[in-house]
Structures are given as C-alpha cells and as structure tokens.
Design a protein around this motif. Structure first.
Motif, PDB file in Angstrom:
ATOM      1  N   MET A 105       0.826  -1.195   0.000  1.00 40.67           N
ATOM      2  CA  MET A 105       0.000   0.000   0.000  1.00 40.67           C
ATOM      3  C   MET A 105       0.866   1.252   0.000  1.00 40.67           C
ATOM      4  SD  MET A 105      -2.806   1.324   2.748  1.00 40.67           S
ATOM      5  CE  MET A 105      -3.826  -0.081   2.515  1.00 40.67           C
ATOM      6  N   ARG A 106       1.931   1.250   0.720  1.00 40.42           N
ATOM      7  CA  ARG A 106       2.823   2.405   0.843  1.00 40.42           C
ATOM      8  C   ARG A 106       2.098   3.612   1.415  1.00 40.42           C
ATOM      9  NH1 ARG A 106       7.328   2.086  -3.742  1.00 40.42           N
ATOM     10  NH2 ARG A 106       8.308   0.264  -2.869  1.00 40.42           N
ATOM     11  N   ASP A 107       1.961   4.696   0.643  1.00 40.98           N
ATOM     12  CA  ASP A 107       1.370   5.928   1.138  1.00 40.98           C
ATOM     13  C   ASP A 107       0.480   6.529   0.067  1.00 40.98           C
ATOM     14  OD1 ASP A 107       0.807   8.512   2.034  1.00 40.98           O
ATOM     15  OD2 ASP A 107       2.791   8.798   2.877  1.00 40.98           O
ATOM     16  N   SER A 108      -0.804   6.660   0.370  1.00 42.23           N
ATOM     17  CA  SER A 108      -1.754   7.168  -0.618  1.00 42.23           C
ATOM     18  C   SER A 108      -1.708   8.677  -0.766  1.00 42.23           C
ATOM     19  CB  SER A 108      -3.175   6.761  -0.216  1.00 42.23           C
ATOM     20  OG  SER A 108      -3.560   7.426   0.986  1.00 42.23           O
ATOM     21  N   GLY A 109      -1.062   9.374   0.166  1.00 38.88           N
ATOM     22  CA  GLY A 109      -1.156  10.833   0.192  1.00 38.88           C
ATOM     23  C   GLY A 109      -2.526  11.217   0.740  1.00 38.88           C
ATOM     24  N   TRP A 110      -2.705  12.471   1.080  1.00 37.33           N
ATOM     25  CA  TRP A 110      -3.978  12.926   1.635  1.00 37.33           C
ATOM     26  C   TRP A 110      -5.005  13.063   0.525  1.00 37.33           C
ATOM     27  CZ3 TRP A 110      -4.704  12.830   6.673  1.00 37.33           C
ATOM     28  CH2 TRP A 110      -3.603  12.920   7.517  1.00 37.33           C
ATOM     29  N   PHE A 111      -6.235  12.603   0.790  1.00 38.78           N
ATOM     30  CA  PHE A 111      -7.306  12.748  -0.200  1.00 38.78           C
ATOM     31  C   PHE A 111      -8.631  12.982   0.487  1.00 38.78           C
ATOM     32  CE2 PHE A 111      -7.059   8.243   0.753  1.00 38.78           C
ATOM     33  CZ  PHE A 111      -8.382   7.845   0.858  1.00 38.78           C
TER      34      PHE A 111
END
Length: 59
Positions: free
Chosen positions: A1-7
């Motif tokens: 998954m790692r990091d989706s960033g803010w959404f």
C-alpha cells in the motif's frame, strides 16, 4: 500500500468546503481537517478504521 497521500471523499462538493482528508499508509490511517492541513491529525490502525467504516455504513 505504501502511502496514498492525503485525499478527500469523492462526495465532497468543492475544494473550498471543509471536510476531512484521509491518508492510508502501510501502518495506519490518518484523518485530518482539510481547513487546517498543517494542524493535528488523528491516527488509526487499519482494523480500527475498518470498524469505523462498517459502523458508518450500518448506521
């Protein structure tokens, strides 16, 4: 998954409306106020976040 960033949710009407933002990483799910992106964020385990989402869906 790692990091989706803010959404934001796809249900958010416009970019200027205040809403929550979510960020998924391998270790946790972060939640913050979109009007205060440098402010504090809450952090939940994936298990806690899944329970919350199920609860919202089930009313």
């Amino acid at each position: 998954m790692r990091d989706s960033g803010w959404f934001k949710s796809s249900y958010s009407a416009t970019a200027s409306n205040g809403c929550v933002e979510v960020r998924m990483t391998d270790d946790a799910v972060g939640v913050r106020d979109s009007k205060n992106p440098t402010g504090p964020a809450l952090s939940f385990s994936h298990r806690e976040w899944s329970a919350f989402v199920r609860g919202v869906k089930n009313g």
